[in-house]
Design an enzyme around this catalytic site. Structure first.
Site, PDB file in Angstrom:
ATOM      1  N   CYS A  45     -66.618   0.273  -5.135  1.00 15.63           N
ATOM      2  CA  CYS A  45     -65.971  -0.885  -5.763  1.00 15.63           C
ATOM      3  C   CYS A  45     -64.899  -0.495  -6.774  1.00 15.63           C
ATOM      4  O   CYS A  45     -63.781  -1.026  -6.738  1.00 15.63           O
ATOM      5  CB  CYS A  45     -67.003  -1.824  -6.379  1.00 15.63           C
ATOM      6  SG  CYS A  45     -67.898  -1.182  -7.824  1.00 15.63           S
ATOM      7  N   HIS A  97     -70.616  -3.642 -10.899  1.00 22.58           N
ATOM      8  CA  HIS A  97     -69.793  -3.940  -9.729  1.00 22.58           C
ATOM      9  C   HIS A  97     -68.544  -4.683 -10.167  1.00 22.58           C
ATOM     10  O   HIS A  97     -68.582  -5.481 -11.103  1.00 22.58           O
ATOM     11  CB  HIS A  97     -70.591  -4.786  -8.729  1.00 22.58           C
ATOM     12  CG  HIS A  97     -69.921  -4.914  -7.409  1.00 22.58           C
ATOM     13  ND1 HIS A  97     -69.820  -3.862  -6.523  1.00 22.58           N
ATOM     14  CD2 HIS A  97     -69.298  -5.959  -6.820  1.00 22.58           C
ATOM     15  CE1 HIS A  97     -69.174  -4.269  -5.441  1.00 22.58           C
ATOM     16  NE2 HIS A  97     -68.847  -5.546  -5.605  1.00 22.58           N
ATOM     17  N   HIS A 109     -63.686  -7.153  -2.541  1.00 18.59           N
ATOM     18  CA  HIS A 109     -64.375  -6.006  -3.128  1.00 18.59           C
ATOM     19  C   HIS A 109     -64.880  -5.076  -2.038  1.00 18.59           C
ATOM     20  O   HIS A 109     -64.892  -5.419  -0.856  1.00 18.59           O
ATOM     21  CB  HIS A 109     -65.540  -6.481  -4.006  1.00 18.59           C
ATOM     22  CG  HIS A 109     -66.662  -7.102  -3.221  1.00 18.59           C
ATOM     23  ND1 HIS A 109     -67.960  -6.678  -3.332  1.00 18.59           N
ATOM     24  CD2 HIS A 109     -66.680  -8.101  -2.305  1.00 18.59           C
ATOM     25  CE1 HIS A 109     -68.729  -7.401  -2.536  1.00 18.59           C
ATOM     26  NE2 HIS A 109     -67.968  -8.270  -1.902  1.00 18.59           N
TER      27      HIS A 109
END
Length: 146
Positions: A45, A97, A109
């Site tokens: 990510c 994240h 993402h």
């Protein structure tokens, strides 16, 4: 001969946001890879976000999502604009994240092992429960960070 007026702050921001969104969408389908920072090897990510920001607007962000969460300004969800960053707690740790907001409650993402870069709806229960906050790091007048 009259010279053209420089672009307004709004025009510059819109251009920056558009470049971030377009660049991020160009990586849809790239495989997730822990520690990955390139489309050829795959992305995690933060590697995905770092790559997009570096390529699109020349900003070099820190390596981890937690470190990235300290850059720029905190913004409330109601003020999200395309190109802003959204953060989630996906590993029982805050800001574990990160993704790039696209508009209309969607973000892009690199999800997790076995996944690939994709678009998600922030309104789904999974993401609502894990939302940690949002940051704006690429305003139009933000100089590159090297």
């Amino acid at each position: 001969m009259a010279s053209e007026a420089p672009p307004s702050l709004l025009d510059r921001y819109a251009s920056t946001a558009q470049e971030l969104v377009v660049r991020s969408l160009s990586f849809i389908g790239v495989n997730y890879r822990r520690g990955g920072e390139t489309p050829e090897r795959g992305f995690d990510c933060s590697g995905f976000v770092r790559h997009v920001f570096r390529e699109a607007v020349g900003l070099v962000l820190p390596r981890t999502s937690r470190e990235i969460s300290r850059v720029g300004e905190t913004i409330p969800p109601k003020d999200l604009r395309p190109g802003d960053l959204v953060f989630y707690n996906t590993r029982r740790a805050g800001f574990s994240h990160v993704g790039i907001y696209l508009g209309e409650h969607r973000f892009v993402h690199a999800p997790a092992t076995g996944g690939e870069v994709r678009i998600e709806d922030m309104r789904t229960a999974y993401w609502v429960k894990r939302f940690n906050g949002a940051r704006r790091v690429a305003a139009a007048d933000t100089p590159p960070i090297y």
